[in-house]
Design a protein around this motif. Structure first.
Motif, PDB file in Angstrom:
ATOM      1  N   GLU A   8      59.881  29.438 -13.521  1.00 56.46           N
ATOM      2  CA  GLU A   8      59.706  28.307 -12.609  1.00 56.46           C
ATOM      3  C   GLU A   8      60.043  26.994 -13.300  1.00 56.46           C
ATOM      4  N   THR A   9      61.260  26.904 -13.833  1.00 55.98           N
ATOM      5  CA  THR A   9      61.711  25.684 -14.490  1.00 55.98           C
ATOM      6  C   THR A   9      63.073  25.307 -13.932  1.00 55.98           C
ATOM      7  N   THR A  10      63.196  24.092 -13.399  1.00 58.90           N
ATOM      8  CA  THR A  10      64.438  23.644 -12.779  1.00 58.90           C
ATOM      9  C   THR A  10      64.782  22.244 -13.269  1.00 58.90           C
ATOM     10  N   ILE A  11      66.050  21.864 -13.093  1.00 59.97           N
ATOM     11  CA  ILE A  11      66.525  20.550 -13.543  1.00 59.97           C
ATOM     12  C   ILE A  11      67.267  19.857 -12.405  1.00 59.97           C
ATOM     13  N   ALA A  12      67.146  18.537 -12.355  1.00 54.39           N
ATOM     14  CA  ALA A  12      67.907  17.713 -11.419  1.00 54.39           C
ATOM     15  C   ALA A  12      68.334  16.457 -12.159  1.00 54.39           C
ATOM     16  N   MET A  13      69.469  15.890 -11.761  1.00 53.25           N
ATOM     17  CA  MET A  13      69.949  14.659 -12.377  1.00 53.25           C
ATOM     18  C   MET A  13      70.344  13.669 -11.295  1.00 53.25           C
ATOM     19  N   ARG A  14      69.959  12.411 -11.488  1.00 58.58           N
ATOM     20  CA  ARG A  14      70.309  11.356 -10.536  1.00 58.58           C
ATOM     21  C   ARG A  14      70.551  10.073 -11.296  1.00 58.58           C
ATOM     22  N   ASP A  15      71.729   9.493 -11.129  1.00 61.14           N
ATOM     23  CA  ASP A  15      72.081   8.208 -11.738  1.00 61.14           C
ATOM     24  C   ASP A  15      71.865   8.199 -13.247  1.00 61.14           C
ATOM     25  N   GLY A  16      72.144   9.320 -13.904  1.00 63.98           N
ATOM     26  CA  GLY A  16      72.033   9.394 -15.356  1.00 63.98           C
ATOM     27  C   GLY A  16      70.653   9.727 -15.880  1.00 63.98           C
ATOM     28  N   PHE A  17      69.659   9.874 -15.018  1.00 63.59           N
ATOM     29  CA  PHE A  17      68.313  10.253 -15.431  1.00 63.59           C
ATOM     30  C   PHE A  17      68.058  11.719 -15.080  1.00 63.59           C
ATOM     31  N   PHE A  18      67.363  12.415 -15.959  1.00 60.43           N
ATOM     32  CA  PHE A  18      67.105  13.841 -15.778  1.00 60.43           C
ATOM     33  C   PHE A  18      65.637  14.080 -15.422  1.00 60.43           C
ATOM     34  N   TYR A  19      65.452  15.043 -14.527  1.00 58.57           N
ATOM     35  CA  TYR A  19      64.115  15.440 -14.084  1.00 58.57           C
ATOM     36  C   TYR A  19      63.995  16.948 -14.296  1.00 58.57           C
ATOM     37  N   ILE A  20      63.017  17.342 -15.094  1.00 56.47           N
ATOM     38  CA  ILE A  20      62.817  18.758 -15.389  1.00 56.47           C
ATOM     39  C   ILE A  20      61.431  19.152 -14.911  1.00 56.47           C
ATOM     40  N   ALA A  21      61.392  20.084 -13.962  1.00 53.53           N
ATOM     41  CA  ALA A  21      60.125  20.630 -13.477  1.00 53.53           C
ATOM     42  C   ALA A  21      59.835  21.889 -14.277  1.00 53.53           C
ATOM     43  N   ASN A  22      58.815  21.833 -15.105  1.00 45.97           N
ATOM     44  CA  ASN A  22      58.423  22.968 -15.943  1.00 45.97           C
ATOM     45  C   ASN A  22      57.212  23.638 -15.301  1.00 45.97           C
ATOM     46  N   GLY A  23      57.495  24.585 -14.410  1.00 43.78           N
ATOM     47  CA  GLY A  23      56.416  25.229 -13.664  1.00 43.78           C
ATOM     48  C   GLY A  23      55.436  25.959 -14.536  1.00 43.78           C
ATOM     49  N   GLU A  24      55.907  26.466 -15.682  1.00 41.88           N
ATOM     50  CA  GLU A  24      55.020  27.206 -16.578  1.00 41.88           C
ATOM     51  C   GLU A  24      53.901  26.326 -17.137  1.00 41.88           C
ATOM     52  N   SER A  25      54.147  25.018 -17.262  1.00 40.95           N
ATOM     53  CA  SER A  25      53.105  24.106 -17.737  1.00 40.95           C
ATOM     54  C   SER A  25      52.629  23.165 -16.641  1.00 40.95           C
ATOM     55  N   LYS A  26      53.133  23.372 -15.404  1.00 44.63           N
ATOM     56  CA  LYS A  26      52.720  22.575 -14.242  1.00 44.63           C
ATOM     57  C   LYS A  26      52.890  21.074 -14.506  1.00 44.63           C
ATOM     58  N   LYS A  27      54.134  20.725 -14.860  1.00 48.64           N
ATOM     59  CA  LYS A  27      54.440  19.316 -15.097  1.00 48.64           C
ATOM     60  C   LYS A  27      55.904  19.044 -14.777  1.00 48.64           C
ATOM     61  N   ILE A  28      56.215  17.758 -14.542  1.00 46.82           N
ATOM     62  CA  ILE A  28      57.579  17.304 -14.300  1.00 46.82           C
ATOM     63  C   ILE A  28      57.853  16.151 -15.254  1.00 46.82           C
ATOM     64  N   MET A  29      58.982  16.217 -15.954  1.00 42.45           N
ATOM     65  CA  MET A  29      59.352  15.180 -16.917  1.00 42.45           C
ATOM     66  C   MET A  29      60.558  14.397 -16.393  1.00 42.45           C
ATOM     67  N   GLU A  30      60.509  13.106 -16.501  1.00 43.52           N
ATOM     68  CA  GLU A  30      61.670  12.246 -16.236  1.00 43.52           C
ATOM     69  C   GLU A  30      62.163  11.725 -17.571  1.00 43.52           C
ATOM     70  N   LEU A  31      63.458  11.960 -17.872  1.00 39.95           N
ATOM     71  CA  LEU A  31      64.004  11.616 -19.178  1.00 39.95           C
ATOM     72  C   LEU A  31      65.324  10.871 -19.034  1.00 39.95           C
ATOM     73  N   THR A  32      65.674  10.100 -20.077  1.00 35.62           N
ATOM     74  CA  THR A  32      66.985   9.474 -20.144  1.00 35.62           C
ATOM     75  C   THR A  32      68.004  10.522 -20.600  1.00 35.62           C
ATOM     76  N   SER A  33      69.272  10.132 -20.600  1.00 40.78           N
ATOM     77  CA  SER A  33      70.311  11.053 -21.059  1.00 40.78           C
ATOM     78  C   SER A  33      70.261  11.267 -22.568  1.00 40.78           C
ATOM     79  N   TYR A  34      69.396  10.518 -23.266  1.00 39.02           N
ATOM     80  CA  TYR A  34      69.179  10.727 -24.696  1.00 39.02           C
ATOM     81  C   TYR A  34      67.946  11.595 -24.958  1.00 39.02           C
TER      82      TYR A  34
END
Length: 414
Positions: free
Chosen positions: A61-87
């Motif tokens: 249950e881990t998926t990734i999405a990208m919008r306008d150079g920012f990444f969003y990773i939903a880590n279902g195994e830890s029940k959290k979503i991270m928003e990250l820069t391209s770095y």
């Protein structure tokens, strides 16, 4: 051997003719260069991925999405979503505090820092995510068991909802079938945010698919039931998904993906034909026949003429003989400019097929990836045309991308 001046000119002219001819209709095959962006270690801290269950039986249950150079990773195994820069820098964390330690962005002075934010939410079972132009985050989740409902007509358990967070990370509400706080959805395959900030929810049922189209405020605009009885079939009508038709052709509905700019759906229809043994006259199996992509106008339910999607041809060698097999591509997504992307796994990585809206140009590129070290992966196609990949390998996870948007622009300019 030394070429004469006349032979050289002839060879050069032939090469130029072949090059410009191939740019019009036939596929151009080469390898796209992968651009590494950042990597992540495994663990339970806010900037780590919990992938310890990757070797266990069950869905990841881990998926990734990208919008306008920012990444969003939903880590279902830890029940959290991270928003990250391209770095790979963590900007915002959405997390269930019962399954995660208090993040350092909260522990410094008891509040979030100026550039890193954290939102506490009791995620239950995370699925697909999407982000719109307002940076609103949408995430598929499950209701607790006591709040799930039973569909008396189909016998299915309705448990999925779509959570909404605004651009500042604040929880707004959740969407159900009727809109905010509505009846839970059937199983949600995927969600998409259009350029008008409208949300499209694609659900899977026993009968086929159901698509819910919501306004930017979250109100239901359209509901569409899609199955093999109402998708055009040039080979004859079938009565159910993967059902047998009158002339021995099966229709299987693939992915359903919305247009970013218009209220239109693209429906992948894959056809298979039965194979009959000539000696015994008994059906011995099925073979791939063709793939058609049908545009469906949401406002009136009418279909436009389909686009034929060429298959991936795989060469299989056995002894001194080589045989070719056609394999259908998986429908990956559509860009702002209308290019359709398709993907299939190969021995050397992946093959990506890019089709212009009118079908006049078809590009094929190879993505060279070591499949032997790849434990899990998830692709994301941004509406501008950038193709991103989350790779989970034994020692680390990493995010890479391919600038397919630049490739398309270069082809159109040539």
């Amino acid at each position: 051997m030394k070429l004469s001046h006349r032979s050289f000119l002839f060879s050069l002219s032939l090469l130029l003719v072949l090059f410009f001819t191939s740019c019009e209709r036939s596929a151009i095959v080469s390898t796209l260069e992968e651009e590494p962006l950042f990597s992540m270690s495994y663990g339970n801290f806010e900037d780590q991925l919990n992938m310890f269950s990757v070797a266990e039986v069950g869905n990841i249950e881990t998926t990734i999405a990208m919008r306008d150079g920012f990444f969003y990773i939903a880590n279902g195994e830890s029940k959290k979503i991270m928003e990250l820069t391209s770095y790979g820098d963590l900007l915002r964390l959405y997390y269930n505090q019962d399954y995660n330690p208090e993040p350092s962005v909260l522990s410094q002075e008891g509040s979030v820092s100026a550039t890193r934010k954290a939102t506490i939410y009791p995620f239950n079972s995370l699925g697909a995510i999407a982000v719109d132009a307002r940076q609103y985050l949408y995430a598929v989740d499950e209701l607790p068991v006591e709040r799930q409902e039973l569909d008396t007509d189909s016998g299915a358990v309705l448990r999925n909802i779509v959570l909404r967070f605004d651009g500042e990370g604040n929880f707004l509400d959740y969407l159900g079938q009727e809109g905010p706080g509505g009846t839970p959805f059937p199983f949600v395959d995927n969600i998409y945010a259009t350029n008008n900030n409208e949300l499209v929810v694609v659900c899977r049922t026993v009968q086929g698919r159901v698509v819910y189209w919501f306004s930017k405020e979250g109100y239901l605009l359209f509901t569409m039931s899609i199955d093999t009885t109402n998708v055009p079939n040039p080979y004859g009508n079938s009565s159910a998904d993967s059902a047998h038709s009158d002339d021995d052709v099966w229709l299987v509905i693939g992915d359903i993906i919305p247009d970013y700019s218009r209220r239109r759906l693209y429906i992948e229809a894959v056809y298979y034909r039965s194979v009959v043994d000539e000696a015994s006259r008994v059906q011995s199996g099925i073979a791939y026949e063709s793939t058609l992509l049908y545009p469906l106008n949401v406002s009136d339910g009418t279909y436009d003429a389909p686009l034929t999607i060429p298959p991936y041809s795989e060469q299989v060698s056995e002894g001194f003989s080589t045989e070719s097999f056609d394999i259908p591509y998986d429908f990956l997504g559509v860009t702002d400019s209308g290019w359709m992307f398709f993907l299939v796994s190969t021995e050397t990585g992946f093959s990506v097929l890019m089709v212009q809206p009118d079908g006049q140009r078809i590009l094929t590129r190879n993505l060279s990836i070591n499949q032997k070290t790849l434990l899990y992966y998830d692709f994301s196609l941004e509406n501008s045309g950038i193709l991103s990949l989350l790779k989970v390998e034994p020692d680390k996870a990493s995010v890479v991308w391919w600038r397919t948007d630049d490739l398309i622009q270069a082809v159109l300019a040539s």
